[in-house]
Motif scaffolding. Structure first.
Motif, short mmCIF file in Angstrom:
data_model
loop_
_atom_site.label_atom_id
_atom_site.label_comp_id
_atom_site.label_asym_id
_atom_site.label_seq_id
_atom_site.Cartn_x
_atom_site.Cartn_y
_atom_site.Cartn_z
N ALA A 90 0.82 -1.21 0.00
CA ALA A 90 0.00 0.00 0.00
C ALA A 90 0.86 1.26 0.00
N VAL A 91 1.96 1.23 0.78
CA VAL A 91 2.86 2.38 0.79
C VAL A 91 3.57 2.52 -0.55
N GLY A 92 4.03 1.39 -1.10
CA GLY A 92 4.70 1.43 -2.39
C GLY A 92 3.79 1.93 -3.50
N THR A 97 -0.08 7.03 3.31
CA THR A 97 1.24 7.50 3.72
C THR A 97 1.87 6.51 4.70
N MET A 98 3.14 6.70 4.98
CA MET A 98 3.83 5.83 5.92
C MET A 98 3.17 5.90 7.30
N THR A 99 2.84 7.08 7.76
CA THR A 99 2.22 7.23 9.08
C THR A 99 0.87 6.53 9.14
N GLN A 100 0.05 6.74 8.13
CA GLN A 100 -1.26 6.07 8.09
C GLN A 100 -1.11 4.56 8.06
N ALA A 347 -4.06 -20.06 25.10
CA ALA A 347 -3.04 -19.15 25.61
C ALA A 347 -3.67 -18.14 26.55
N GLN A 348 -2.93 -17.72 27.55
CA GLN A 348 -3.43 -16.73 28.48
C GLN A 348 -3.58 -15.39 27.75
N PHE A 349 -4.66 -14.68 28.06
CA PHE A 349 -4.94 -13.45 27.33
C PHE A 349 -3.83 -12.42 27.53
N TRP A 350 -3.26 -12.37 28.73
CA TRP A 350 -2.23 -11.35 28.97
C TRP A 350 -0.97 -11.63 28.16
N THR A 351 -0.70 -12.90 27.86
CA THR A 351 0.45 -13.20 27.00
C THR A 351 0.16 -12.79 25.55
N LEU A 352 -1.07 -13.01 25.09
CA LEU A 352 -1.45 -12.56 23.76
C LEU A 352 -1.32 -11.04 23.64
N LEU A 353 -1.70 -10.35 24.71
CA LEU A 353 -1.65 -8.89 24.68
C LEU A 353 -0.21 -8.39 24.60
N ILE A 354 0.70 -9.05 25.32
CA ILE A 354 2.12 -8.68 25.22
C ILE A 354 2.61 -8.86 23.79
N GLY A 355 2.26 -9.98 23.18
CA GLY A 355 2.67 -10.21 21.79
C GLY A 355 2.08 -9.19 20.84
N ALA A 356 0.79 -8.89 20.99
CA ALA A 356 0.12 -7.95 20.10
C ALA A 356 0.71 -6.56 20.22
N LEU A 357 0.88 -6.08 21.45
CA LEU A 357 1.44 -4.75 21.66
C LEU A 357 2.91 -4.69 21.21
N GLY A 358 3.65 -5.77 21.45
CA GLY A 358 5.04 -5.80 21.04
C GLY A 358 5.20 -5.71 19.53
N ILE A 359 4.35 -6.41 18.79
CA ILE A 359 4.39 -6.34 17.33
C ILE A 359 4.12 -4.91 16.86
N SER A 360 3.12 -4.28 17.46
CA SER A 360 2.77 -2.91 17.07
C SER A 360 3.89 -1.93 17.42
N VAL A 361 4.48 -2.09 18.60
CA VAL A 361 5.58 -1.20 19.00
C VAL A 361 6.78 -1.38 18.06
N GLY A 362 7.12 -2.61 17.74
CA GLY A 362 8.23 -2.85 16.82
C GLY A 362 7.99 -2.26 15.44
N LEU A 363 6.75 -2.38 14.97
CA LEU A 363 6.41 -1.80 13.67
C LEU A 363 6.55 -0.28 13.69
N LEU A 364 6.02 0.35 14.74
CA LEU A 364 6.05 1.81 14.80
C LEU A 364 7.48 2.34 14.94
N LEU A 365 8.33 1.62 15.67
CA LEU A 365 9.67 2.12 15.94
C LEU A 365 10.68 1.77 14.85
N PHE A 366 10.57 0.56 14.30
CA PHE A 366 11.65 0.09 13.43
C PHE A 366 11.19 -0.36 12.04
N GLY A 367 9.91 -0.27 11.72
CA GLY A 367 9.40 -0.84 10.49
C GLY A 367 9.61 -0.11 9.19
N PRO A 368 9.70 1.23 9.16
CA PRO A 368 9.69 1.93 7.88
C PRO A 368 10.75 1.50 6.87
N ARG A 369 11.96 1.12 7.31
CA ARG A 369 13.01 0.77 6.35
C ARG A 369 12.61 -0.42 5.49
#
Length: 499
Positions: A90-92, A97-100, A347-369
Motif C-alpha cells: 500500500a505504501v509502495g 502515507t507511511m504514518t497512516q 493461551a493466556q490473554f495477557w500473553t497474547l496482549l504482550i505479543g500484540a502490543l510488542g508487534i505494534s511497537v516494533g512496527l512503529l519504531l523500526f518498520g519503515p526501512r
C-alpha cells in the motif's frame, strides 16, 4: 606605500560557537538514532512489569517475568521485520502515507492477535516438541532459549534489511533446543513435516492467487474500452468477496467449535459480502465521478479496496504470527504453573496482549526501512497490483491460521509480489487481448502501431528485480539452521548455569 593595519585580535568566538553548533547537531543526530531503542527498552520493562502482576506469588515468577521480557523483545522484532509485508504494498503504491500505514497496521495487528491468535499459539507451544515427555525444568529452558535465539536472529536480519521469516526463526529455534535437550525423539517430526510443507506451498499459492486476481482485473477492468464503467461494476464485487471471506473467518474465531454448521457460517459470510458490496457501490461511484477514462483513474478507484486489504492482512498476520512470540511464553507459563500436561489449553490473554502490543511497537519504531524495501524496491506497484498482493496474502494467511499452521507471512507476501511481477512479464509479452487493445487505441489516436513487445530488450528491462529475489531466498534458506544452532547453544548455556 601605506601598510595594512596589524590585527591583534582573533575571531575565536565565532569559530568556537560554530564548533559548539556542530557538536550539538551531531548530538541531536546520535540521540535521534537512540530514541527508538530507548523506547523499545521502556516497552520491555513495561512488559516485565505487566507479567509480574500475574506471576506474583507463584512458583517460577522470576522465570515468567524474564520470559515475558524476551517474548516482548521477539514481538518487537516481528513488528520491525515481518509486519512490513502487510502495508508495504500500500505504501509502495502511494495509496496511504507511511504514518497512516503504521497506525492502520498497529490497530489491526492487535485485534488479530487477541481475537484469532490462539490456534497457532497451540502449535508453537506444544506440538513441535513433545512437552509432556520432556522433564518440566527442561521445557522451560527449551522455550526460553528458543525465544532468545529467534529474537536475536530476526534482530540481525532487520539490521541488514533482510525480510526473513520470523516463523522460520522460531520453529527452527524450537527444533534446535529440543534436539539439544532430548535428541531426535523430542521433536514431533510429522508436525514439522506438515509445517514445512505449508512453507513450500504457501508462497506458491500466494503468488498464484495474486496472479489470478491481476488477470481478472486486467481482463475485466483494465483492458476495456470504458474502464470507469467496468471499475464501477467490478470493484464493489471484489470488496464484497473480501468482506464475505473475512466475515466467515471472524464467525469461526468468535464462536465455539461446532456451535454453528458450515452452511450457516457460509450463509453469514454471503450476507456479510453482500453488505460490503452494497456499502461500497455508492462510495466507488462517488469517487469515479468526473474521472477520465485512463489507467491513472483506476489507481484512484483502487485505493479504497487496497486499504481494506491491507487492514485485513494486518489482522490475519496478528492472528498467525503472534504465536512466534507468545507460543514459547505460553508454554513456560503453563509449565511453571504445573499445567504442562494440558498441552492444548488456550493461551493466556495477557500473553497474547504482550505479543500484540510488542508487534505494534516494533512496527512503529523500526518498520519503515523494510516497508520501503518490500513495497518499492522489489517490483513497482500501483494500487491495482498492490491490492492483488495484499488480498492474496491475507486469504492464504487466514486459511493457515484457521488450520493452526504457523506459516510465514513474509513468504506469502513476497511470493505474491513476485507472482504479480512475473505475471506482468508474461502478460506483457503474450497477451493477445493487451496487444489488440493497444492496436485499437493506436488507431483511435492516429499514431503508428507500437512494435511487438518481443522486440524490446526484455532481459534488460525485467519488471522483477532478481537481485532482491536471490537475497531474500538466501535469507530464508539459512534462517532455520542458524536459529536451530543458536538456540541449541543458548539451551546448553542456560542449563549449565541454572540447572
Amino acid at each position: 606605500m601605506k601598510q595594512k593595519p596589524v590585527i591583534l585580535t582573533k575571531k575565536t568566538l565565532d569559530k568556537d560557537l560554530d564548533k559548539v553548533t556542530h557538536v550539538e547537531d551531531a548530538s541531536k543526530f546520535v540521540a535521534k538514532t537512540l530514541v527508538s531503542p530507548g523506547l523499545g527498552l521502556i516497552f520491555l520493562g513495561l512488559a516485565a512489569l505487566w507479567a509480574s502482576t500475574y506471576a506474583f506469588g507463584q512458583p517460577g515468577a522470576v522465570v515468567i517475568v524474564i520470559a515475558a521480557a524476551i517474548a516482548a523483545y521477539m514481538a518487537m522484532n516481528i513488528g520491525a521485520n515481518d509486519v512490513t509485508n502487510n502495508v508495504g504494498a500500500a505504501v509502495g503504491a502511494r495509496a496511504i502515507t507511511m504514518t497512516q500505514a503504521l497506525v492502520l497496521a498497529a490497530i489491526f495487528e492487535i485485534l488479530g492477535a487477541t481475537i484469532g491468535g490462539n490456534d497457532v499459539v497451540k502449535t508453537i507451544s506444544s506440538d513441535i516438541v513433545d512437552i509432556v515427555a520432556i522433564p518440566k525444568a527442561h521445557v522451560t529452558w527449551i522455550m526460553m532459549a528458543s525465544l532468545a535465539a529467534a529474537a536475536i536472529w530476526v534482530n540481525l536480519a532487520t539490521w541488514f534489511n533482510a525480510p526473513v521469516s520470523t516463523t522460520h526463526a522460531i520453529v527452527g529455534a524450537v527444533i534446535g533446543a529440543g534436539l539439544a535437550a532430548q535428541g531426535v525423539s523430542a521433536v514431533q517430526w510429522p508436525v514439522v513435516l506438515e509445517i514445512t510443507s505449508a512453507w513450500v506451498t504457501s508462497p506458491l499459492l500466494g503468488g498464484l492467487v495474486a496472479a489470478a486476481l491481476l488477470y481478472f482485473i486486467k481482463t475485466f477492468i483494465l483492458y476495456r474500452d470504458d474502464k470507469i464503467s467496468a471499475a464501477k461494476r467490478w470493484i464493489p464485487v471484489l470488496i464484497g468477496l473480501m468482506g464475505g471471506g473475512f466475515t466467515s473467518y471472524m464467525i469461526l474465531q468468535l464462536t465455539s467449535s461446532g456451535s454453528l454448521s458450515s452452511l450457516t457460517i457460509l450463509a453469514l459470510g454471503v450476507v456479510g459480502g453482500i453488505a460490503c458490496w452494497g456499502i461500497s457501490r455508492p462510495i466507488v461511484r462517488r469517487e469515479a465521478a468526473g474521472l477520465e477514462n485512463r489507467n491513472s483513474s483506476l489507481r484512484v478507484l483502487f485505493r479504497f479496496p487496497l486499504i481494506g486489504s491491507a487492514a485485513l492482512l494486518s489482522f490475519a498476520h496478528g492472528a498467525n504470527d503472534v504465536s512466534n512470540a507468545v507460543g514459547p511464553l505460553s508454554a513456560i507459563v503453563r509449565v511453571t504453573e504445573g499445567d504442562h500436561l494440558h498441552q492444548h489449553g488456550p493461551a493466556q490473554f495477557w500473553t497474547l496482549l504482550i505479543g500484540a502490543l510488542g508487534i505494534s511497537v516494533g512496527l512503529l519504531l523500526f518498520g519503515p526501512r523494510l516497508i520501503r524495501l518490500v513495497g518499492e524496491q522489489i517490483t513497482k506497484l500501483n494500487p491495482m497490483r498492490a491490492y492483488c498482493v495484499a488480498l492474496s496474502t491475507a486469504i492464504t494467511v487466514i486459511v493457515a491460521s484457521w488450520l493452526g499452521l504457523p506459516i510465514s507471512t513474509t513468504h506469502i507476501a513476497v511470493g505474491s509480489v513476485f507472482g504479480v511481477g512475473f505475471f506482468r512479464e508474461w502478460y506483457t509479452r503474450h497477451s493477445k487481448r493487451r496487444l489488440d487493445y493497444i492496436r485499437r487505441r493506436a488507431q483511435e489516436w492516429q499514431i503508428d502501431e507500437p512494435p511487438n513487445p518481443d522486440q524490446y530488450e526484455v532481459g534488460r528491462r525485467r519488471l522483477v528485480r532478481r537481485s532482491h529475489f536471490m537475497t531474500i531466498v538466501g535469507a530464508w534458506t539459512i534462517t532455520v539452521p542458524v536459529a536451530a544452532v543458536l538456540s541449541a547453544c543458548l539451551y546448553w548455556f542456560m542449563t549449565f548455569v541454572f540447572l
